[in-house]
Design an enzyme around this catalytic site. Structure first.
Site, mmCIF file in Angstrom:
data_model
loop_
_atom_site.group_PDB
_atom_site.id
_atom_site.type_symbol
_atom_site.label_atom_id
_atom_site.label_comp_id
_atom_site.label_asym_id
_atom_site.label_seq_id
_atom_site.Cartn_x
_atom_site.Cartn_y
_atom_site.Cartn_z
ATOM 1 N N LYS A 13 70.912 16.236 8.589
ATOM 2 C CA LYS A 13 70.408 16.132 9.971
ATOM 3 C C LYS A 13 68.997 15.554 10.013
ATOM 4 C CE LYS A 13 70.500 20.593 10.828
ATOM 5 N NZ LYS A 13 71.049 21.209 9.641
ATOM 6 N N ARG A 88 71.076 26.172 17.808
ATOM 7 C CA ARG A 88 71.791 26.698 16.644
ATOM 8 C C ARG A 88 72.715 27.849 17.018
ATOM 9 N NH1 ARG A 88 68.150 24.818 12.173
ATOM 10 N NH2 ARG A 88 69.174 25.313 10.228
ATOM 11 N N ARG A 127 67.679 19.568 -3.461
ATOM 12 C CA ARG A 127 66.663 19.110 -2.504
ATOM 13 C C ARG A 127 65.256 19.431 -3.003
ATOM 14 N NH1 ARG A 127 67.655 20.225 3.792
ATOM 15 N NH2 ARG A 127 67.063 22.376 3.420
ATOM 16 N N ARG A 160 62.303 24.091 -1.489
ATOM 17 C CA ARG A 160 61.998 24.924 -0.327
ATOM 18 C C ARG A 160 62.368 26.365 -0.626
ATOM 19 N NH1 ARG A 160 64.483 22.365 5.082
ATOM 20 N NH2 ARG A 160 65.225 24.481 5.341
ATOM 21 N N ARG A 171 72.821 30.970 4.811
ATOM 22 C CA ARG A 171 72.591 29.969 5.870
ATOM 23 C C ARG A 171 73.897 29.279 6.254
ATOM 24 N NH1 ARG A 171 68.523 26.531 2.982
ATOM 25 N NH2 ARG A 171 68.407 25.239 4.835
#
Ligand code: AMP
Length: 212
Positions: A13, A88, A127, A160, A171
Site C-alpha cells: 500500500k 481499517r 522489510r 520496524r 496484524r
C-alpha cells in the site's frame, strides 16, 4: 480525486500510495507513519501508542479520528487525497464518509491490494527502513543497492518494531477480522477495485492507473 488503499500488511500500500502522490501531486495520509512519528517524540501518549502497535492491534478509533482531523487542518484538500492504511475498520470507513461529505467530497476509488498471507509474511520479514531518512526497502521486492545499507544515507537499515514474526501474524489476523468489513462496505458502494498485489511494483502501479 480521493483515493483509498486497503490491503493486508505487506501488500505494498505504502509503495503504491507514494507513486500516486508523486504522479498526481495528491496529499498523503498514512496513520501508521503519523503514529511512528508520535512514538519517536516520546511521552505518555507515545508509549501507549507504541505498546498497541507492538501488539499488532489497532489504535482506538477516537484517537485515530482526532489525528485525522488534526493532520488535514491547514491543508488544501482540493488537491485530492490518498489514504494509506485508513480506514481499517467499518466504523472508520463510515466516519471517513461523513468527514468527506462535510467538505462536499467523497471517496472516488478504493484499491484493495490482495495477496496470499504466506507472501505477506515473507515480504514483511524482508522489510527494512532507514532510521534517518525513513526510506523503505525490501530484500525481496526493492533491495538496497549495497548490503543492508540505505541508498541515500549509507547507514545500516533496520526492521520496524512491528515487523517481528509474532506481531506480523497478529496484524494479518486484525486485517481479516476488522478491515475485511470495510472492504465489503466499499464493494457495496461500487467504488472498490481489486488489485493483485503479488506482481512487481511497476505492474501493480500500471494496473492502478488503468483503474483510476
Ligand atoms: P501501517 O504502517 O499502516 O502498517 O500501520 C502500523 C500500525 O499503526 C498498525 O498496526 C496499527 O497499530 C496502527 N494503525 C495504522 N493505521 C491505523 C488505523 N487506520 N486505525 C488504527 N490503527 C492504525
Amino acid at each position: 480525486m480521493n483515493l483509498v488503499l486497503i490491503g493486508p500488511p505487506g501488500s505494498g500500500k505504502g509503495t503504491q500510495a507514494r507513486l500516486l502522490v508523486e504522479k498526481f501531486k495528491l496529499l498523503y495520509f498514512s496513520p501508521g507513519e503519523v503514529f511512528r512519528d508520535l512514538v519517536k517524540k516520546g511521552g505518555k501518549l507515545a508509549s501507549k501508542i507504541a505498546k498497541i502497535m507492538e501488539e499488532g492491534k489497532l489504535i482506538p478509533d477516537k484517537l485515530m479520528f482526532s489525528i485525522l482531523d488534526d493532520y488535514f487542518k491547514k491543508k488544501n484538500l482540493s488537491l485530492g487525497l490518498v489514504f494509506d492504511g485508513f480506514p481499517r475498520n467499518l466504523a472508520q470507513a463510515k466516519l471517513l464518509e461523513r468527514w468527506l461529505a462535510a467538505k462536499k467530497m467523497k471517496v472516488d476509488k478504493v484499491f484493495f491490494l490482495f495477496l496470499e498471507s504466506e507472501i505477506a509474511v515473507a515480504r514483511l520479514s524482508a522489510r527494512l527502513e532507514c532510521p534517518k531518512c525513513e526510506a523503505n526497502f525490501n530484500l525481496l521486492t526493492k533491495p538496497p543497492r549495497k548490503d543492508e545499507l540505505c541508498d541515500f544515507c549509507g547507514i545500516s537499515l533496520v526492521r520496524r518494531g512491528d515487523d517481528q514474526q509474532e506481531t506480523i501474524a497478529k496484524r494479518l489476523a486484525v486485517f481479516e477480522r476488522e478491515t475485511a468489513p470495510a472492504v465489503d462496505f466499499y464493494k457495496e458502494k461500487g467504488v472498490l477495485e481489486e488489485v493483485d498485489g503479488e506482481r512487481p511494483v511497476e505492474v501493480i502501479f500500471e494496473d492502478i492507473l488503468r483503474k483510476t
